[in-house]
Design an enzyme around this catalytic site. Sequence first.
Site, mmCIF file in Angstrom:
data_model
loop_
_atom_site.group_PDB
_atom_site.id
_atom_site.type_symbol
_atom_site.label_atom_id
_atom_site.label_comp_id
_atom_site.label_asym_id
_atom_site.label_seq_id
_atom_site.Cartn_x
_atom_site.Cartn_y
_atom_site.Cartn_z
ATOM 1 N N ASN A 79 0.794 -1.223 0.000
ATOM 2 C CA ASN A 79 0.000 0.000 0.000
ATOM 3 C C ASN A 79 0.827 1.275 0.000
ATOM 4 O O ASN A 79 0.328 2.350 0.318
ATOM 5 C CB ASN A 79 -0.945 0.002 1.207
ATOM 6 N N ILE A 138 0.856 6.798 0.446
ATOM 7 C CA ILE A 138 0.167 5.730 1.172
ATOM 8 C C ILE A 138 -1.266 5.609 0.670
ATOM 9 O O ILE A 138 -1.987 6.598 0.574
ATOM 10 C CB ILE A 138 0.153 6.008 2.690
ATOM 11 N N CYS A 139 -1.673 4.384 0.383
ATOM 12 C CA CYS A 139 -3.063 4.133 -0.007
ATOM 13 C C CYS A 139 -3.750 3.388 1.129
ATOM 14 O O CYS A 139 -3.454 2.232 1.407
ATOM 15 C CB CYS A 139 -3.122 3.289 -1.287
ATOM 16 N N VAL A 140 -4.630 4.060 1.814
ATOM 17 C CA VAL A 140 -5.387 3.444 2.907
ATOM 18 C C VAL A 140 -6.770 4.099 2.918
ATOM 19 O O VAL A 140 -6.903 5.298 2.707
ATOM 20 C CB VAL A 140 -4.660 3.601 4.260
#
Length: 214
Positions: free
Chosen positions: A89, A96-98
């Site tokens: 992620n 950041i991919c969240v």
Amino acid sequence: MSGSSNVENLSPQTIRQVAKEISELSSNPPEGIKVYPNEEDITDIQATIEGPGGTPYAGGLFRVKLVLGKGFPSVPPKGFFLTRIFHPNVASNGEICVNTLKKDWKPELGIKHVLLTIKCLLIYPNPESALNEEAGKLLLEQYEDYSLRAKMMTEIHAVPPRTSKECKNTMDDVPSTSAASEYSCNGPMAKKHAGDKKALEKKKKDKKRTLKRL
């Protein structure tokens, strides 16, 4: 990664709220997280997150950056890893991919929640929303290879150098993970063991010489 400040775009109420939360995080930080306030730009928030034990990131210290845009708190902050990391992620530029930073964001969620979510992401990566496709694929199909790659990156980029004084005070508290155990105060343990072996051989030779003289 934007380097410009958005302070002038935030309302006085938002600025006060952010300043209050940053102050609270500095005086009472969550476990494994330390915040470094930027007094000149409150929209630029940096912190370090300790790699959680039992993960390939254990023993590492990761620098992260949160950037508050002009739409904050209605719009979530953007998150970046400043320390290089191999994680499904996290993109190559550190982004950041969240979901907490995207579709699940709510204005009442604060900076603390975001940092805790990022730390949680080190424990439970989400390959379904991978920014690093290679890491996501390895996590799903070849976990051992993923773990080894993540550990290697942690050891190279995230394990902080230690002085002899720091080592004396903290090495007893270092988790006994492969990532941590391969490092000593002065670098990789392999080098230390090699030096110890040479020293032991020299002692043996010196002892033999002394016995011959006797």
